[in-house]
Design a protein around this motif. Structure first.
Motif, mmCIF file in Angstrom:
data_model
loop_
_atom_site.group_PDB
_atom_site.id
_atom_site.type_symbol
_atom_site.label_atom_id
_atom_site.label_comp_id
_atom_site.label_asym_id
_atom_site.label_seq_id
_atom_site.Cartn_x
_atom_site.Cartn_y
_atom_site.Cartn_z
ATOM 1 N N MET A 1 28.464 31.319 62.909
ATOM 2 C CA MET A 1 28.449 32.121 64.102
ATOM 3 C C MET A 1 29.175 32.952 64.723
ATOM 4 N N LEU A 2 30.521 32.923 64.418
ATOM 5 C CA LEU A 2 31.769 33.525 64.825
ATOM 6 C C LEU A 2 32.332 34.535 63.800
ATOM 7 N N GLY A 3 31.933 34.224 62.496
ATOM 8 C CA GLY A 3 32.605 34.949 61.644
ATOM 9 C C GLY A 3 34.156 34.816 61.498
ATOM 10 N N SER A 4 34.889 33.757 62.230
ATOM 11 C CA SER A 4 36.224 33.587 62.159
ATOM 12 C C SER A 4 36.535 32.180 61.892
ATOM 13 N N ALA A 5 37.289 31.973 60.869
ATOM 14 C CA ALA A 5 37.766 30.408 60.584
ATOM 15 C C ALA A 5 38.661 29.836 61.706
ATOM 16 N N ALA A 6 39.553 30.600 62.271
ATOM 17 C CA ALA A 6 40.343 30.393 63.432
ATOM 18 C C ALA A 6 39.644 29.989 64.595
ATOM 19 N N ASP A 7 38.527 30.954 65.142
ATOM 20 C CA ASP A 7 37.812 30.656 66.257
ATOM 21 C C ASP A 7 36.880 29.506 65.923
ATOM 22 N N ALA A 8 36.480 29.451 64.746
ATOM 23 C CA ALA A 8 35.392 28.356 64.437
ATOM 24 C C ALA A 8 36.323 26.962 64.536
ATOM 25 N N GLU A 9 37.275 26.727 64.215
ATOM 26 C CA GLU A 9 38.286 25.409 64.137
ATOM 27 C C GLU A 9 38.577 25.237 65.565
ATOM 28 N N ASP A 10 38.837 26.290 66.419
ATOM 29 C CA ASP A 10 39.101 26.154 68.030
ATOM 30 C C ASP A 10 37.595 25.679 68.608
ATOM 31 N N ALA A 11 36.470 26.041 68.240
ATOM 32 C CA ALA A 11 35.173 25.754 68.645
ATOM 33 C C ALA A 11 35.063 24.125 68.396
ATOM 34 N N VAL A 12 35.416 23.900 67.011
ATOM 35 C CA VAL A 12 35.516 22.515 66.908
ATOM 36 C C VAL A 12 36.410 21.446 67.580
ATOM 37 N N GLN A 13 37.539 21.765 67.754
ATOM 38 C CA GLN A 13 38.540 21.270 68.742
ATOM 39 C C GLN A 13 37.915 20.952 69.952
ATOM 40 N N GLU A 14 37.303 22.136 70.565
ATOM 41 C CA GLU A 14 36.648 22.153 71.911
ATOM 42 C C GLU A 14 35.591 21.117 72.244
ATOM 43 N N THR A 15 34.889 21.098 70.946
ATOM 44 C CA THR A 15 33.703 19.935 70.940
ATOM 45 C C THR A 15 34.379 18.704 70.760
ATOM 46 N N TRP A 16 35.433 18.539 70.216
ATOM 47 C CA TRP A 16 35.815 16.992 70.138
ATOM 48 C C TRP A 16 36.369 16.569 71.636
ATOM 49 N N LEU A 17 36.904 17.660 72.405
ATOM 50 C CA LEU A 17 37.475 17.255 73.681
ATOM 51 C C LEU A 17 36.430 16.945 74.564
ATOM 52 N N ARG A 18 35.167 17.702 74.499
ATOM 53 C CA ARG A 18 34.096 17.583 75.278
ATOM 54 C C ARG A 18 33.611 16.321 75.021
ATOM 55 N N LEU A 19 33.253 15.811 73.863
ATOM 56 C CA LEU A 19 32.895 14.549 73.550
ATOM 57 C C LEU A 19 33.878 13.425 74.042
ATOM 58 N N ARG A 20 34.955 13.342 74.131
ATOM 59 C CA ARG A 20 35.871 12.516 74.622
ATOM 60 C C ARG A 20 35.819 12.413 75.982
ATOM 61 N N ARG A 21 35.577 13.567 76.986
ATOM 62 C CA ARG A 21 35.505 13.792 78.149
ATOM 63 C C ARG A 21 33.862 13.093 78.918
ATOM 64 N N GLY A 22 33.144 13.188 77.894
ATOM 65 C CA GLY A 22 31.774 13.173 78.233
ATOM 66 C C GLY A 22 31.262 11.527 78.198
ATOM 67 N N ASP A 23 29.989 11.381 78.660
ATOM 68 C CA ASP A 23 29.660 10.020 78.783
ATOM 69 C C ASP A 23 28.670 9.551 77.368
ATOM 70 N N GLN A 24 29.657 9.059 76.722
ATOM 71 C CA GLN A 24 28.925 8.891 75.246
ATOM 72 C C GLN A 24 27.608 7.975 75.117
#
Length: 305
Positions: free
Chosen positions: A23-46
């Protein structure tokens, strides 16, 4: 958060990185997106998550959609052509295989859908079209889920994917050529550039070949793509004469295709790969010299290797 949840998330990391990178064409931005996904998982109602993989895919896709929308404004001010950030690995063999390693950028299935020729075409899509195309056509996500991700109706999601599919089909990005053919063309290409053999080089190029160079204003590169076999051949011979004296040229993998890494004490680090048409002629040249895009792309590992 329980350790098992972290372990479960890690089991989906490659998939999430693959979605985000396409989607982004950038490995660095993709990794940032994955890390943000992890943070949202931690903050959310699992407790509300019924299908973890589907939930994570939706979240990372929405993060990417937001980035794509903001990136359109930034890229209008970008100096010269914009190329995706390459994923650089050891030179590929005759078969496609997952590349593993500690760097998430290397932990991606190097399939047809990450080849540079296709990623360049995906840059022509709107953010919504790109998300719909990647989710449905590459990862076979049902339209119901695509619509939920985009916040639109199912018919609208279908239409976005359909339009994206037509744009990609009209652009006709070439499929990946066999590795043995790529190696033969690369050897002839280097020999012709080194000797200044314009006739041989022109014969290797498709009449409508396009050479893309991305320096981002930070390294020498053309402000526009160069089109046509004769123009591209003369450009390449000139660049080769100017920038490769005393340089090392190393075969590498670039998004699963054969490419070249050029480096040396007095030359800008350069990652180049090709797209070949069905007859084996070079129809696309992708030259990445923007140091910001090479810093985290696996180039350092290849320089050390």
């Amino acid at each position: 958060m329980p350790v098992i949840a972290a372990t479960e998330f890690e089991s989906h990391r490659r998939h999430l990185f693959g979605v985000a990178y396409r989607m982004l064409g950038s490995a660095a931005d993709a990794e940032d997106a994955v890390q943000e996904t992890w943070l949202r998982l931690r903050r959310g109602d699992q407790a509300e998550i019924l299908d973890l993989r589907a939930w994570l895919t939706t979240v990372v896709s929405r993060i990417c959609l937001d980035q794509l929308r903001s990136a359109r404004v930034r890229r209008e001010a970008y100096v010269g052509p914009w190329l995706p950030e390459p994923i650089v690995t050891a030179a590929p063999d005759d078969g496609l295989h997952p590349v593993g390693g500690p760097d998430p950028a290397s932990a991606i299935e190097l399939t047809e859908s990450v080849r540079m020729a296709l990623l360049v075409v995906l840059e022509e899509l709107s953010p919504e079209q790109r998300v719909a195309f990647v989710l449905h056509d590459i990862f076979t996500v049902p339209y119901d889920n695509v619509a939920e991700t985009l916040g639109c109706s199912v018919p609208a999601a279908r239409q976005l994917a359909s339009r994206a599919r037509r744009i990609v089909a009209d652009a006709k990005p070439p499929e990946r050529a066999p590795q043995h053919q790529q190696r033969r063309v690369a050897e002839e290409f280097l020999r012709a550039c080194a000797t200044g053999d314009l006739r041989t080089l022109t014969e290797l190029l498709h009449p409508d070949v396009i050479a893309h160079g991305d320096g981002g204003g930070l390294a020498p590169a053309g402000r526009r793509p160069v089109v046509g076999a004769e123009k591209v051949a003369r450009l390449l011979v000139g660049l080769f004469k100017k920038y490769t004296e005393g340089a090392t040229i190393k075969p590498i993998g670039v998004n699963g295709d054969l490419g070249m890494l050029v480096f040396g004490p007095s030359v800008p680090t350069d990652v180049t790969t090709f797209a070949l048409d069905e007859s084996g002629r070079i129809i696309g040249i992708f030259n990445q010299v923007n140091p910001n895009k090479l810093r985290g792309a696996g180039v350092v590992e290849q320089l050390r290797g």
